[in-house]
Design a protein around this motif. Structure first.
Motif, PDB file in Angstrom:
ATOM      1  N   GLU A  36       2.785   2.810  -7.602  1.00 42.66           N
ATOM      2  CA  GLU A  36       3.481   3.014  -8.885  1.00 42.66           C
ATOM      3  C   GLU A  36       3.498   1.724  -9.702  1.00 42.66           C
ATOM      4  O   GLU A  36       3.290   1.733 -10.909  1.00 42.66           O
ATOM      5  CB  GLU A  36       4.925   3.467  -8.636  1.00 42.66           C
ATOM      6  CG  GLU A  36       5.024   4.937  -8.355  1.00 42.66           C
ATOM      7  CD  GLU A  36       6.466   5.426  -8.312  1.00 42.66           C
ATOM      8  OE1 GLU A  36       6.653   6.614  -8.090  1.00 42.66           O
ATOM      9  OE2 GLU A  36       7.402   4.613  -8.485  1.00 42.66           O
TER      10      GLU A  36
ATOM     11  N   ARG B 154      -3.298  -4.391   3.044  1.00 43.27           N
ATOM     12  CA  ARG B 154      -3.814  -4.928   4.307  1.00 43.27           C
ATOM     13  C   ARG B 154      -4.700  -3.961   5.095  1.00 43.27           C
ATOM     14  O   ARG B 154      -5.305  -4.356   6.085  1.00 43.27           O
ATOM     15  CB  ARG B 154      -2.654  -5.406   5.176  1.00 43.27           C
ATOM     16  CG  ARG B 154      -1.708  -4.308   5.636  1.00 43.27           C
ATOM     17  CD  ARG B 154      -0.534  -4.892   6.406  1.00 43.27           C
ATOM     18  NE  ARG B 154       0.419  -3.868   6.800  1.00 43.27           N
ATOM     19  CZ  ARG B 154       1.558  -4.118   7.414  1.00 43.27           C
ATOM     20  NH1 ARG B 154       1.903  -5.359   7.697  1.00 43.27           N
ATOM     21  NH2 ARG B 154       2.370  -3.136   7.750  1.00 43.27           N
ATOM     22  N   ARG B 155      -4.701  -2.675   4.680  1.00 44.90           N
ATOM     23  CA  ARG B 155      -5.570  -1.712   5.362  1.00 44.90           C
ATOM     24  C   ARG B 155      -6.528  -1.093   4.355  1.00 44.90           C
ATOM     25  O   ARG B 155      -6.422  -1.330   3.154  1.00 44.90           O
ATOM     26  CB  ARG B 155      -4.725  -0.594   5.993  1.00 44.90           C
ATOM     27  CG  ARG B 155      -3.863  -1.088   7.140  1.00 44.90           C
ATOM     28  CD  ARG B 155      -3.156   0.059   7.841  1.00 44.90           C
ATOM     29  NE  ARG B 155      -2.208   0.765   6.990  1.00 44.90           N
ATOM     30  CZ  ARG B 155      -2.186   2.068   6.796  1.00 44.90           C
ATOM     31  NH1 ARG B 155      -3.092   2.833   7.383  1.00 44.90           N
ATOM     32  NH2 ARG B 155      -1.274   2.624   6.026  1.00 44.90           N
TER      33      ARG B 155
ATOM     34  N   ASN C  89       4.036   3.841  -1.806  1.00 39.81           N
ATOM     35  CA  ASN C  89       4.219   4.452  -3.131  1.00 39.81           C
ATOM     36  C   ASN C  89       4.713   3.453  -4.163  1.00 39.81           C
ATOM     37  O   ASN C  89       4.342   3.534  -5.334  1.00 39.81           O
ATOM     38  CB  ASN C  89       5.193   5.632  -3.032  1.00 39.81           C
ATOM     39  CG  ASN C  89       4.492   6.877  -2.553  1.00 39.81           C
ATOM     40  OD1 ASN C  89       3.357   7.139  -2.907  1.00 39.81           O
ATOM     41  ND2 ASN C  89       5.171   7.644  -1.711  1.00 39.81           N
ATOM     42  N   THR C  90       5.562   2.519  -3.750  1.00 37.76           N
ATOM     43  CA  THR C  90       6.070   1.543  -4.714  1.00 37.76           C
ATOM     44  C   THR C  90       4.920   0.703  -5.257  1.00 37.76           C
ATOM     45  O   THR C  90       4.812   0.489  -6.474  1.00 37.76           O
ATOM     46  CB  THR C  90       7.130   0.632  -4.065  1.00 37.76           C
ATOM     47  OG1 THR C  90       8.170   1.459  -3.556  1.00 37.76           O
ATOM     48  CG2 THR C  90       7.718  -0.352  -5.047  1.00 37.76           C
TER      49      THR C  90
ATOM     50  N   GLY D 167       0.805  -1.221   0.000  1.00 39.27           N
ATOM     51  CA  GLY D 167       0.000   0.000   0.000  1.00 39.27           C
ATOM     52  C   GLY D 167       0.835   1.266   0.000  1.00 39.27           C
ATOM     53  O   GLY D 167       0.316   2.363   0.189  1.00 39.27           O
TER      54      GLY D 167
ATOM     55  N   ARG E 130      -0.882   3.908   2.257  1.00 38.01           N
ATOM     56  CA  ARG E 130       0.220   4.684   2.810  1.00 38.01           C
ATOM     57  C   ARG E 130       0.777   5.647   1.750  1.00 38.01           C
ATOM     58  O   ARG E 130       1.267   6.723   2.069  1.00 38.01           O
ATOM     59  CB  ARG E 130       1.337   3.721   3.272  1.00 38.01           C
ATOM     60  CG  ARG E 130       2.530   4.368   3.882  1.00 38.01           C
ATOM     61  CD  ARG E 130       3.511   3.308   4.350  1.00 38.01           C
ATOM     62  NE  ARG E 130       2.985   2.551   5.473  1.00 38.01           N
ATOM     63  CZ  ARG E 130       3.072   2.924   6.724  1.00 38.01           C
ATOM     64  NH1 ARG E 130       3.692   4.041   7.036  1.00 38.01           N
ATOM     65  NH2 ARG E 130       2.575   2.190   7.688  1.00 38.01           N
TER      66      ARG E 130
HETATM   67  P1  NAP Z   1       6.633   1.552   2.299  1.00 33.87           P
HETATM   68  O1  NAP Z   1       6.281   2.995   2.095  1.00 33.87           O
HETATM   69  O2  NAP Z   1       7.335   1.149   3.528  1.00 33.87           O
HETATM   70  O3  NAP Z   1       5.267   0.758   2.167  1.00 33.87           O
HETATM   71  C1  NAP Z   1       5.229  -0.598   2.390  1.00 33.87           C
HETATM   72  C2  NAP Z   1       3.782  -1.042   2.271  1.00 33.87           C
HETATM   73  O4  NAP Z   1       3.757  -2.443   2.440  1.00 33.87           O
HETATM   74  C3  NAP Z   1       2.878  -0.430   3.317  1.00 33.87           C
HETATM   75  O5  NAP Z   1       1.645  -0.092   2.732  1.00 33.87           O
HETATM   76  C4  NAP Z   1       2.701  -1.551   4.334  1.00 33.87           C
HETATM   77  O6  NAP Z   1       1.426  -1.591   4.904  1.00 33.87           O
HETATM   78  C5  NAP Z   1       2.847  -2.774   3.488  1.00 33.87           C
HETATM   79  N1  NAP Z   1       3.430  -3.878   4.224  1.00 33.87           N
HETATM   80  C6  NAP Z   1       4.577  -3.890   4.957  1.00 33.87           C
HETATM   81  N2  NAP Z   1       4.814  -5.109   5.439  1.00 33.87           N
HETATM   82  C7  NAP Z   1       3.788  -5.895   5.013  1.00 33.87           C
HETATM   83  C8  NAP Z   1       3.489  -7.268   5.165  1.00 33.87           C
HETATM   84  N3  NAP Z   1       4.280  -8.083   5.870  1.00 33.87           N
HETATM   85  N4  NAP Z   1       2.368  -7.741   4.578  1.00 33.87           N
HETATM   86  C9  NAP Z   1       1.574  -6.924   3.853  1.00 33.87           C
HETATM   87  N5  NAP Z   1       1.814  -5.609   3.653  1.00 33.87           N
HETATM   88  C10 NAP Z   1       2.918  -5.115   4.228  1.00 33.87           C
HETATM   89  O7  NAP Z   1       7.531   0.962   1.110  1.00 33.87           O
HETATM   90  P2  NAP Z   1       7.671   1.422  -0.409  1.00 33.87           P
HETATM   91  O8  NAP Z   1       6.331   1.598  -1.012  1.00 33.87           O
HETATM   92  O9  NAP Z   1       8.616   0.497  -1.035  1.00 33.87           O
HETATM   93  O10 NAP Z   1       8.357   2.854  -0.315  1.00 33.87           O
HETATM   94  C11 NAP Z   1       9.613   2.997   0.360  1.00 33.87           C
HETATM   95  C12 NAP Z   1       9.965   4.483   0.424  1.00 33.87           C
HETATM   96  O11 NAP Z   1      10.251   4.953  -0.892  1.00 33.87           O
HETATM   97  C13 NAP Z   1       8.807   5.316   0.945  1.00 33.87           C
HETATM   98  O12 NAP Z   1       9.314   6.383   1.685  1.00 33.87           O
HETATM   99  C14 NAP Z   1       8.146   5.817  -0.310  1.00 33.87           C
HETATM  100  O13 NAP Z   1       7.432   7.002  -0.137  1.00 33.87           O
HETATM  101  C15 NAP Z   1       9.365   6.013  -1.211  1.00 33.87           C
HETATM  102  N6  NAP Z   1       8.958   5.922  -2.605  1.00 33.87           N
HETATM  103  C16 NAP Z   1       8.712   7.091  -3.239  1.00 33.87           C
HETATM  104  C17 NAP Z   1       8.300   7.082  -4.541  1.00 33.87           C
HETATM  105  C18 NAP Z   1       8.030   8.386  -5.203  1.00 33.87           C
HETATM  106  O14 NAP Z   1       8.091   9.403  -4.536  1.00 33.87           O
HETATM  107  N7  NAP Z   1       7.745   8.394  -6.490  1.00 33.87           N
HETATM  108  C19 NAP Z   1       8.139   5.885  -5.227  1.00 33.87           C
HETATM  109  C20 NAP Z   1       8.380   4.688  -4.549  1.00 33.87           C
HETATM  110  C21 NAP Z   1       8.775   4.736  -3.224  1.00 33.87           C
HETATM  111  P3  NAP Z   1       0.937  -0.462   5.948  1.00 33.87           P
HETATM  112  O15 NAP Z   1       0.653   0.758   5.133  1.00 33.87           O
HETATM  113  O16 NAP Z   1      -0.247  -1.080   6.563  1.00 33.87           O
HETATM  114  O17 NAP Z   1       2.084  -0.295   6.906  1.00 33.87           O
END
Ligand code: NAP
Length: 303
Positions: free
Chosen positions: A155, A172-173, A151-152, A149, A177
């Motif tokens: 996207e 899951r929610r 940004n990745t 949930g 996020r």
């Molecule tokens: P993230 O923001 O940490 O999100 C992880 C998501 O996975 C969350 O929605 C979380 O749920 C869910 N999750 C975590 N553990 C889980 C599990 N065991 N089972 C099911 N769901 C689970 O990771 P990300 O999306 O890879 O992003 C990483 C960082 O990079 C962030 O700061 C993000 O903003 C940034 N990013 C930015 C951009 C952009 O600006 N274009 C693009 C990609 C990433 P919950 O929400 O319930 O915790």
């Protein structure tokens, strides 16, 4: 021997750094606790590295390793367990010996968080992927799901909606996020369906993924979703905990360093997915390696 440069991690960033440093005339020692190659070795096909049409992840890693070896880079297949830092000398202790270097590049990378379900490793590269940018094109016209949930995940769902017949986005929610604007864009896409308050509880398929069992968390009801592909986007886990006491990391554990790869410690650089950055791709890991190696060479000249 006092090496010019020690590199921890023999993934794409570390090996690229080793190649650039050796070509700059530095003596280089690379530490790797497991197999060289890093995350890319599990990718069956790499199609997004500029200048290379198509290559397997394993071949890509083998080529990098062979190139570094031919340039005279030394390797220690040992795990670094302790590190002491002074501006002119870094001492690295492994389970087997102690080594010294004038500069250090931390290139230990990040690992994709896994679902932790039975069959996940076996089906990785056989329907399960952790990178839509890398593997999305293998699922043209197919039915896929994205789990996550953030940004990745959002996207990934958008990227895949342009390639695939159908994209389920499982989170899951009930609230995402990731960015609200992106959620709104996804809502307008006819081939994207949200499955909220839900999680995957079972992976199906022996030699390739055929589907997943999804549980609706409030009701505990389960349903089988037939799929060709599953993209897991539930965050990453940087592999920096061994250095967290020494080098500055952000709240997620990534080493704080800008595009110049300089950390808060003189002569210590961070390269690759373990560094604070927004785009974590093979090509950006390689780019970091070059930048960090040349910065290390410049630092040595200033000593
Ligand atoms: P993230 O923001 O940490 O999100 C992880 C998501 O996975 C969350 O929605 C979380 O749920 C869910 N999750 C975590 N553990 C889980 C599990 N065991 N089972 C099911 N769901 C689970 O990771 P990300 O999306 O890879 O992003 C990483 C960082 O990079 C962030 O700061 C993000 O903003 C940034 N990013 C930015 C951009 C952009 O600006 N274009 C693009 C990609 C990433 P919950 O929400 O319930 O915790």
């Amino acid at each position: 021997m006092l090496y010019d440069l020690a590199i921890i991690g023999a993934g794409t960033a570390g090996l690229s750094a080793a190649i650039y440093a050796a070509r700059a005339g530095l003596s280089v020692l690379v530490f790797e606790g497991a197999m060289y190659g890093g995350q890319i070795i599990v990718s069956p096909t790499v199609e997004n590295y500029p200048g290379i049409g198509m290559i397997s992840g394993a071949d890509f890693a083998n080529n990098l390793y062979a190139q570094a070896e031919q340039l005279g880079v030394s390797f220690a297949f040992e795990t670094v367990t302790a590190l002491t830092n002074a501006p002119d000398k870094k001492v690295l202790t492994t389970d087997m010996a102690s080594y010294e270097a004038k500069t250090l590049i931390l290139a230990t990378g990040a690992k994709n968080r896994q679902l932790g379900l039975a069959g996940e490793e076996k089906l990785t590269g056989r329907g399960i992927s952790y990178c839509a940018t890398c593997d999305g094109s293998f699922f043209q016209g197919k039915i896929v799901a994205v789990m996550g949930g953030g940004n990745t995940a959002l996207e990934d769902a958008e990227v895949l909606s342009k390639l695939c017949a159908k994209v389920y986005l499982i989170h899951r929610r009930s609230e995402f996020r990731g960015e609200a604007a992106q959620v709104e864009r996804l809502k307008k896409l006819e081939n994207v369906e949200f499955i909220l308050d839900s999680t995957i509880v079972e992976l199906q398929g022996d030699t390739a993924l055929t589907g997943v069992v999804v549980e609706h968390l409030p009701t505990k009801q389960t349903r089988l979703l037939a799929l060709d592909g599953l993209f897991v986007a539930i965050g990453q886990v940087p592999q920096n905990s061994a250095f967290a006491d020494l080098v500055q990391t952000d709240s997620h554990g990534y080493i704080v360093a800008g595009e110049d790869c300089r950390t808060n410690l003189a002569g210590v650089f961070a390269a690759g997915d373990g560094r604070t950055k927004t785009v974590r791709q093979l090509v950006t890991a390689a780019a970091d390696g070059a930048v960090a190696a040349l910065a290390a060479a410049e630092y040595i000249r200033s000593l």
